[in-house]
Write a protein that holds these residues in place. Structure first.
Motif, PDB file in Angstrom:
ATOM      1  N   ASP A 268      10.118 -24.528  25.046  1.00 29.08           N
ATOM      2  CA  ASP A 268       9.849 -24.590  26.482  1.00 29.08           C
ATOM      3  C   ASP A 268       8.747 -23.643  26.965  1.00 29.08           C
ATOM      4  O   ASP A 268       9.003 -22.484  27.301  1.00 29.08           O
ATOM      5  CB  ASP A 268      11.124 -24.298  27.269  1.00 29.08           C
ATOM      6  N   PHE A 270       7.431 -23.312  29.660  1.00 28.97           N
ATOM      7  CA  PHE A 270       7.530 -22.943  31.075  1.00 28.97           C
ATOM      8  C   PHE A 270       8.732 -22.045  31.365  1.00 28.97           C
ATOM      9  O   PHE A 270       9.138 -21.894  32.516  1.00 28.97           O
ATOM     10  CB  PHE A 270       7.598 -24.203  31.939  1.00 28.97           C
ATOM     11  N   SER A 271       9.327 -21.451  30.320  1.00 27.07           N
ATOM     12  CA  SER A 271      10.455 -20.547  30.548  1.00 27.07           C
ATOM     13  C   SER A 271      10.390 -19.388  29.559  1.00 27.07           C
ATOM     14  O   SER A 271       9.624 -19.416  28.594  1.00 27.07           O
ATOM     15  CB  SER A 271      11.784 -21.290  30.408  1.00 27.07           C
ATOM     16  N   ASN A 272      11.241 -18.380  29.795  1.00 23.37           N
ATOM     17  CA  ASN A 272      11.349 -17.228  28.915  1.00 23.37           C
ATOM     18  C   ASN A 272      12.795 -17.052  28.471  1.00 23.37           C
ATOM     19  O   ASN A 272      13.671 -17.838  28.824  1.00 23.37           O
ATOM     20  CB  ASN A 272      10.841 -15.969  29.627  1.00 23.37           C
ATOM     21  N   ASN A 274      16.638 -16.062  27.975  1.00 17.48           N
ATOM     22  CA  ASN A 274      17.794 -15.772  28.818  1.00 17.48           C
ATOM     23  C   ASN A 274      19.016 -15.641  27.909  1.00 17.48           C
ATOM     24  O   ASN A 274      18.910 -15.768  26.685  1.00 17.48           O
ATOM     25  CB  ASN A 274      18.000 -16.850  29.887  1.00 17.48           C
ATOM     26  N   SER A 277      19.695 -18.589  25.480  1.00 16.75           N
ATOM     27  CA  SER A 277      18.551 -19.183  24.793  1.00 16.75           C
ATOM     28  C   SER A 277      18.817 -19.448  23.325  1.00 16.75           C
ATOM     29  O   SER A 277      18.368 -20.452  22.767  1.00 16.75           O
ATOM     30  CB  SER A 277      17.317 -18.277  24.937  1.00 16.75           C
ATOM     31  N   ASN A 286      10.250 -13.534  23.555  1.00 17.30           N
ATOM     32  CA  ASN A 286       9.275 -14.290  24.329  1.00 17.30           C
ATOM     33  C   ASN A 286       8.049 -14.517  23.468  1.00 17.30           C
ATOM     34  O   ASN A 286       7.529 -13.592  22.841  1.00 17.30           O
ATOM     35  CB  ASN A 286       8.907 -13.546  25.611  1.00 17.30           C
ATOM     36  N   GLY A 292       3.559 -18.693  27.344  1.00 17.99           N
ATOM     37  CA  GLY A 292       4.949 -18.916  27.709  1.00 17.99           C
ATOM     38  C   GLY A 292       5.796 -19.413  26.557  1.00 17.99           C
ATOM     39  O   GLY A 292       5.321 -19.627  25.445  1.00 17.99           O
ATOM     40  N   TYR A 294       9.546 -19.282  24.144  1.00 22.73           N
ATOM     41  CA  TYR A 294      10.252 -18.274  23.369  1.00 22.73           C
ATOM     42  C   TYR A 294      10.639 -18.826  22.004  1.00 22.73           C
ATOM     43  O   TYR A 294      10.618 -20.039  21.762  1.00 22.73           O
ATOM     44  CB  TYR A 294      11.509 -17.785  24.107  1.00 22.73           C
TER      45      TYR A 294
END
Length: 395
Positions: A268, A270-272, A274, A277, A286, A292, A294
């Motif tokens: 993804d 567009f995400s980091n 969490n 994950s 990350n 962007g 991870y």
């Protein structure tokens, strides 16, 4: 002065307890783990397909990691499909290999740019450029690729652009030859190579530069450019006369068209990271602050697929302790203890197990001999202990 066996054993037992607290050596990997979701196909032909990639419904993390396995050929071949941001049709890339951070794929026509000048137009001579666009996908063109240009007085112009970072770039590569030569070599006469930086968009166009040779017409009409993995065309030799035909060069030089394309992959863009994950016993990193996304990896002392969950490595299967040591597996690590009559940390590359001296309760020892014995059994293991620490720091 006398020293009893019981006193000696008590003193060395204290040393034993101290050395067991020393730093553990990083364990080797040896546990068998599952790399795919339960019930899912783990291989296609000769290629392993690890999760988050997957073959079939519900076997991949999402549609971006779907792998199609073509079983109509022998051996079967896996394919990754994607759609360029401005395209309406699907591109298929043959998958050669998948690693923890990269995927090696191949589509010779998609990787190829071609120009033939002054020839009748047909399906074999239509000029076209190379356009690789991985925007809004988990893939990025790796800097492990290079551009190779074959031709005489031909300039390949490379434009690079990142939709995420809005970073523009451009390079050029000019291939040159003379009519006194019959053989082209790469990189040298008739061939130019240049490395490509990481990007999610690349466009390659060929231009006729015959004026640099001060000629009224081209020496050879055709030129080709291809994007692929660095190093596969070392000492590449070809006949320059093959560039006089729109198909001869590609037919006679399969290695030029057969290089894989290296793509970096992550989860993804567009995400980091969490809390949810990654799988059990794994950590999230990350991927790149510019692009962007991870990636996950197993914690120290664990192995397996970090997206599905990592399992403890049983280091004691391949005993890391020395001959007089006993291995005790722990979660994420292991301990060694020494057999009766020995003391130390029990590890091969550290202190090991040192044999206790044989004493008799009623044997008298002179002061000089007693001091010498203490010094030997105290200083020697300490020397080995500090050597062990130095090895751990600089290994």
């Amino acid at each position: 002065m006398q020293i009893t066996k019981q006193n000696m054993v008590m003193r060395y037992a204290l040393f034993h307890m101290f050395f067991l607290l020393s730093l553990a050596v990083a364990p080797p990997s040896n546990a068998a783990t599952n790399n795919t979701k339960p019930g899912c196909q783990s291989r296609c032909g000769n290629v392993d397909i690890p999760y988050p990639f997957g073959i079939g419904p519900y076997c991949s993390m999402n549609v971006d990691f779907n792998i199609d396995c073509n079983i109509s050929i022998n051996p079967p071949k896996p394919y990754l499909s994607f759609v360029n941001s401005n395209d309406t049709y699907v591109h298929y890339l043959e998958v050669i290999n998948i690693s923890k951070s990269q995927i090696y794929v191949k589509n010779s026509e998609l990787q190829l740019a071609r120009s033939c000048y002054g020839m009748p137009t047909n399906n074999n001579t239509v000029n076209h450029s190379t356009r690789l666009d991985f925007f809004a996908t988990p893939y990025t063109l790796s800097d492990a690729n290079q551009l190779t240009v074959v031709g005489c007085e031909d300039l390949a112009v490379v434009r690079q652009f990142s939709n995420l970072t809005h970073i523009y770039g451009g390079i050029g590569c000019l291939s040159f030859c003379t009519d006194t030569l019959s053989i082209g070599t790469c990189p040298s006469w008739g061939c130019c190579q240049t490395n490509i930086s990481k990007t999610d968009f690349l466009y390659v166009t060929l231009f006729d530069m015959q004026t640099i040779g001060r000629r009224d017409s081209r020496y050879l009409p055709c030129s080709f450019a291809s994007v692929g993995m660095i190093g596969d065309l070392g000492n590449f030799i070809f006949n320059l006369s093959d560039l006089d035909d729109s198909t001869a060069f590609l037919k006679n030089n399969k290695e030029f068209m057969d290089r894989p394309l290296v793509l970096d992959w992550r989860i993804d863009p567009f995400s980091n990271c969490n809390k949810t994950s990654c799988g059990k016993n794994s950590v999230c990193n990350n991927w790149d602050f510019l692009y962007g996304g991870y990636q996950c990896r197993c914690m120290e002392g664990y192995e397996g697929n970090p997206y599905l969950g990592c399992q403890d490595i049983n280091e004691c299967i391949n005993n890391p302790c020395e001959a007089h040591g006993l291995c005790i597996n722990t979660l994420g690590s292991y301990n060694c203890s020494c057999n009766d009559g020995y003391y130390g940390d029990g590890k091969i590359n550290c202190i090991g197990c040192i044999q206790l001296p044989v004493t008799h309760s009623n044997m008298a020892i002179g002061n000089f001999q007693l001091i010498s014995a203490y010094l030997f059994f105290l200083v020697f293991p300490l020397f080995k202990y500090f050597r062990c620490l130095i090895n751990l720091i600089f290994m």
